[in-house]
Design a protein around this motif. Structure first.
Motif, short mmCIF file in Angstrom:
data_model
loop_
_atom_site.label_atom_id
_atom_site.label_comp_id
_atom_site.label_asym_id
_atom_site.label_seq_id
_atom_site.Cartn_x
_atom_site.Cartn_y
_atom_site.Cartn_z
N ILE A 271 24.91 67.25 46.24
CA ILE A 271 25.19 67.31 47.68
C ILE A 271 24.05 68.04 48.36
N THR A 272 23.53 67.44 49.42
CA THR A 272 22.46 68.07 50.18
C THR A 272 23.05 69.07 51.17
N SER A 273 22.17 69.84 51.80
CA SER A 273 22.65 70.80 52.80
C SER A 273 23.29 70.10 53.98
N GLY A 274 22.92 68.85 54.20
CA GLY A 274 23.51 68.08 55.29
C GLY A 274 24.76 67.32 54.90
N GLY A 275 25.15 67.42 53.63
CA GLY A 275 26.40 66.81 53.20
C GLY A 275 26.27 65.44 52.56
N LEU A 276 25.06 64.98 52.33
CA LEU A 276 24.90 63.69 51.65
C LEU A 276 25.20 63.88 50.17
N THR A 277 25.93 62.94 49.60
CA THR A 277 26.39 63.08 48.23
C THR A 277 25.91 61.93 47.36
N ASN A 278 25.86 62.20 46.07
CA ASN A 278 25.53 61.17 45.10
C ASN A 278 26.22 61.51 43.80
N TYR A 279 26.59 60.48 43.04
CA TYR A 279 27.35 60.67 41.81
C TYR A 279 26.82 59.78 40.70
N THR A 280 26.96 60.25 39.47
CA THR A 280 26.74 59.36 38.35
C THR A 280 27.83 58.30 38.36
N ASP A 281 27.48 57.10 37.90
CA ASP A 281 28.46 56.01 37.89
C ASP A 281 29.70 56.37 37.08
N LEU A 282 29.56 57.27 36.13
CA LEU A 282 30.67 57.63 35.25
C LEU A 282 31.81 58.30 36.00
N VAL A 283 31.52 58.88 37.17
CA VAL A 283 32.57 59.62 37.88
C VAL A 283 32.83 59.10 39.29
N LYS A 284 32.09 58.09 39.72
CA LYS A 284 32.27 57.56 41.08
C LYS A 284 33.70 57.10 41.29
N GLY A 285 34.24 57.48 42.42
CA GLY A 285 35.61 57.11 42.74
C GLY A 285 36.65 58.06 42.19
N ARG A 286 36.24 58.98 41.32
CA ARG A 286 37.19 59.94 40.75
C ARG A 286 36.85 61.38 41.13
N PHE A 287 35.58 61.69 41.22
CA PHE A 287 35.13 63.05 41.54
C PHE A 287 34.60 63.10 42.96
N THR A 288 34.78 64.25 43.61
CA THR A 288 34.25 64.47 44.95
C THR A 288 33.58 65.84 45.01
N ILE A 289 32.32 65.84 45.41
CA ILE A 289 31.60 67.09 45.60
C ILE A 289 31.63 67.45 47.08
N GLN B 208 22.42 66.10 25.83
CA GLN B 208 21.68 66.72 26.93
C GLN B 208 22.61 66.95 28.11
N ARG B 209 22.26 67.96 28.87
CA ARG B 209 23.00 68.21 30.10
C ARG B 209 22.77 67.04 31.05
N GLU B 210 23.85 66.55 31.66
CA GLU B 210 23.73 65.40 32.55
C GLU B 210 24.17 65.76 33.96
N LEU B 211 23.49 65.17 34.92
CA LEU B 211 23.81 65.40 36.32
C LEU B 211 25.05 64.59 36.69
N VAL B 212 26.04 65.25 37.26
CA VAL B 212 27.29 64.61 37.62
C VAL B 212 27.34 64.27 39.11
N ALA B 213 27.00 65.26 39.94
CA ALA B 213 27.11 65.06 41.39
C ALA B 213 26.11 65.94 42.12
#
Length: 121
Positions: A50-68, A43-48
């Protein structure tokens, strides 16, 4: 409204890539912007996110490596991917919640066409 993703390619493990996605059309406002990924048979999985205000969230699989990140003036979203691993190999899709129209306004979610990221070991 169209979303155009770019920046995928082949990279060695430990390397970096930067994905970009541009939204175009009769856009009034882009709310949340997202990066998903999908591998064959999964299945397609959510990676990252970002809200219009710049709040971000990441799947644990990419935290610390990916930046949105995003450029609201240009309706762009980016995904900087560092420390890539073979398990990051996938087709990456951008997604956005968009308010659009002229005179009459609508809200909907749009998908980009996908860009392939291949990480070799």
């Amino acid at each position: 409204v169209q979303l155009q993703a770019s920046g995928g390619g082949l990279v060695q493990a430990g390397g970096s890539l930067r994905l970009s996605c541009a939204a175009s059309g009769n856009i009034v406002r882009v709310n949340g912007m997202y990066w998903y990924r999908q591998t064959p048979g999964k299945q397609r999985e959510l990676v990252a996110t970002i809200t219009s205000g710049g709040l971000t969230n990441y799947t644990d699989l990419v935290k610390g490596r990916f930046t949105i990140s995003r450029d609201n003036a240009k309706n762009l979203v980016y995904l900087q991917m560092n420390g890539l691993k073979p398990e990051d190999t996938a087709v990456y899709y951008c997604n956005a919640d968009v308010v659009y129209g002229r005179g009459t306004y609508y809200g909907s979610t749009f998908w980009g066409q996908g860009t392939l990221v291949t990480v070799s070991s």
